[in-house]
Design a protein around this motif. Structure first.
Motif, PDB file in Angstrom:
ATOM      1  N   GLU A  61       0.828  -1.210   0.000  1.00 35.59           N
ATOM      2  CA  GLU A  61       0.000   0.000   0.000  1.00 35.59           C
ATOM      3  C   GLU A  61       0.861   1.258   0.000  1.00 35.59           C
ATOM      4  O   GLU A  61       0.551   2.233  -0.686  1.00 35.59           O
ATOM      5  CB  GLU A  61      -0.926  -0.004   1.217  1.00 35.59           C
ATOM      6  N   ARG A  62       1.963   1.235   0.727  1.00 35.18           N
ATOM      7  CA  ARG A  62       2.843   2.401   0.818  1.00 35.18           C
ATOM      8  C   ARG A  62       3.599   2.650  -0.482  1.00 35.18           C
ATOM      9  O   ARG A  62       3.697   3.780  -0.960  1.00 35.18           O
ATOM     10  CB  ARG A  62       3.846   2.204   1.962  1.00 35.18           C
ATOM     11  N   ASP A  63       4.164   1.582  -1.059  1.00 44.70           N
ATOM     12  CA  ASP A  63       5.095   1.743  -2.180  1.00 44.70           C
ATOM     13  C   ASP A  63       4.539   1.383  -3.547  1.00 44.70           C
ATOM     14  O   ASP A  63       5.145   1.710  -4.556  1.00 44.70           O
ATOM     15  CB  ASP A  63       6.346   0.907  -1.933  1.00 44.70           C
ATOM     16  N   GLY A  64       3.434   0.669  -3.589  1.00 42.53           N
ATOM     17  CA  GLY A  64       2.859   0.270  -4.871  1.00 42.53           C
ATOM     18  C   GLY A  64       3.148  -1.178  -5.217  1.00 42.53           C
ATOM     19  O   GLY A  64       3.710  -1.929  -4.414  1.00 42.53           O
ATOM     20  N   ALA A 137      15.426   1.293 -10.176  1.00 42.90           N
ATOM     21  CA  ALA A 137      15.844   1.064 -11.570  1.00 42.90           C
ATOM     22  C   ALA A 137      14.878   1.722 -12.558  1.00 42.90           C
ATOM     23  O   ALA A 137      15.101   1.654 -13.767  1.00 42.90           O
ATOM     24  CB  ALA A 137      15.955  -0.440 -11.835  1.00 42.90           C
ATOM     25  N   GLY A 138      13.810   2.319 -12.043  1.00 39.89           N
ATOM     26  CA  GLY A 138      12.847   2.994 -12.917  1.00 39.89           C
ATOM     27  C   GLY A 138      11.893   2.045 -13.615  1.00 39.89           C
ATOM     28  O   GLY A 138      11.257   2.417 -14.600  1.00 39.89           O
ATOM     29  N   LEU A 139      11.771   0.830 -13.107  1.00 44.70           N
ATOM     30  CA  LEU A 139      10.868  -0.139 -13.706  1.00 44.70           C
ATOM     31  C   LEU A 139       9.433   0.143 -13.270  1.00 44.70           C
ATOM     32  O   LEU A 139       9.219   0.805 -12.248  1.00 44.70           O
ATOM     33  CB  LEU A 139      11.325  -1.562 -13.351  1.00 44.70           C
ATOM     34  N   PRO A 140       8.459  -0.371 -14.004  1.00 46.18           N
ATOM     35  CA  PRO A 140       7.055  -0.007 -13.736  1.00 46.18           C
ATOM     36  C   PRO A 140       6.563  -0.367 -12.336  1.00 46.18           C
ATOM     37  O   PRO A 140       6.830  -1.460 -11.829  1.00 46.18           O
ATOM     38  CB  PRO A 140       6.273  -0.815 -14.775  1.00 46.18           C
ATOM     39  N   VAL A 141       5.844   0.570 -11.740  1.00 47.17           N
ATOM     40  CA  VAL A 141       5.206   0.406 -10.444  1.00 47.17           C
ATOM     41  C   VAL A 141       3.844   1.089 -10.542  1.00 47.17           C
ATOM     42  O   VAL A 141       3.740   2.177 -11.088  1.00 47.17           O
ATOM     43  CB  VAL A 141       6.034   1.049  -9.312  1.00 47.17           C
ATOM     44  N   THR A 142       2.819   0.421 -10.010  1.00 48.39           N
ATOM     45  CA  THR A 142       1.496   1.043  -9.947  1.00 48.39           C
ATOM     46  C   THR A 142       1.127   1.274  -8.489  1.00 48.39           C
ATOM     47  O   THR A 142       1.640   0.597  -7.598  1.00 48.39           O
ATOM     48  CB  THR A 142       0.418   0.154 -10.606  1.00 48.39           C
ATOM     49  N   SER A 143       0.228   2.235  -8.256  1.00 54.21           N
ATOM     50  CA  SER A 143      -0.169   2.510  -6.872  1.00 54.21           C
ATOM     51  C   SER A 143      -1.462   1.801  -6.541  1.00 54.21           C
ATOM     52  O   SER A 143      -2.091   1.204  -7.330  1.00 54.21           O
ATOM     53  CB  SER A 143      -0.316   4.001  -6.655  1.00 54.21           C
TER      54      SER A 143
END
Length: 143
Positions: A61-64, A137-143
């Motif tokens: 929940e905090r970081d995605g 690393a700038g890889l995809p993350v969703t919230s």
């Protein structure tokens, strides 16, 4: 066995001396090749790796989340990924699945990957640096 005794290293047998967590991590990590974030990303995109996020809910929940990663909390991991188990997830199709375990910083995932090896998942590994390295690393993350 009560489970109350000291943690023993995986490399030995009866009569081994207790080891600290740093030595245990070194031993289990010596049993497989860990994977870097970009390689894990490429493997997942190619359908050659199953990313498994074992972080607890508050961290997710905090970081995605990592898009496409299967969320399986650590205390359920072996039951969900055992291809022979009655509680397995649909993705646990065989012992040949390339599982990449992801925790927050790459420590708990090493122990989890070693446990999966014990179930016969010989291609299981973990993500160096965990979710935080993935994000850095700038890889995809969703919230």
């Amino acid at each position: 066995m009560s489970g109350d005794g000291p943690v023993r290293g995986q490399a030995g047998g009866a009569g081994d001396q207790p080891v600290g967590i740093d030595e245990l991590l070194e031993r289990v990590r010596g049993g497989y090749e860990r994977i870097e974030p970009k390689e894990a990303y490429d493997g997942a995109r190619a359908g050659e790796a199953l990313l498994v996020d074992i972080r607890y809910a508050a961290l997710r929940e905090r970081d995605g989340l990592i898009p496409g990663a299967l969320v399986v909390e650590r205390n359920e991991l072996e039951w969900r990924l055992d291809p022979q188990g009655s509680h397995r997830v649909p993705e646990a199709t065989s012992h040949e699945v390339r599982v990449v375990v992801i925790c927050n910083e790459g420590y708990a995932s090493s122990l989890a990957a070693a446990s999966l090896h014990g179930l016969g998942l010989g291609r299981a590994t973990d993500l160096v640096g965990g979710f935080q390295a993935w994000k850095a690393a700038g890889l995809p993350v969703t919230s």
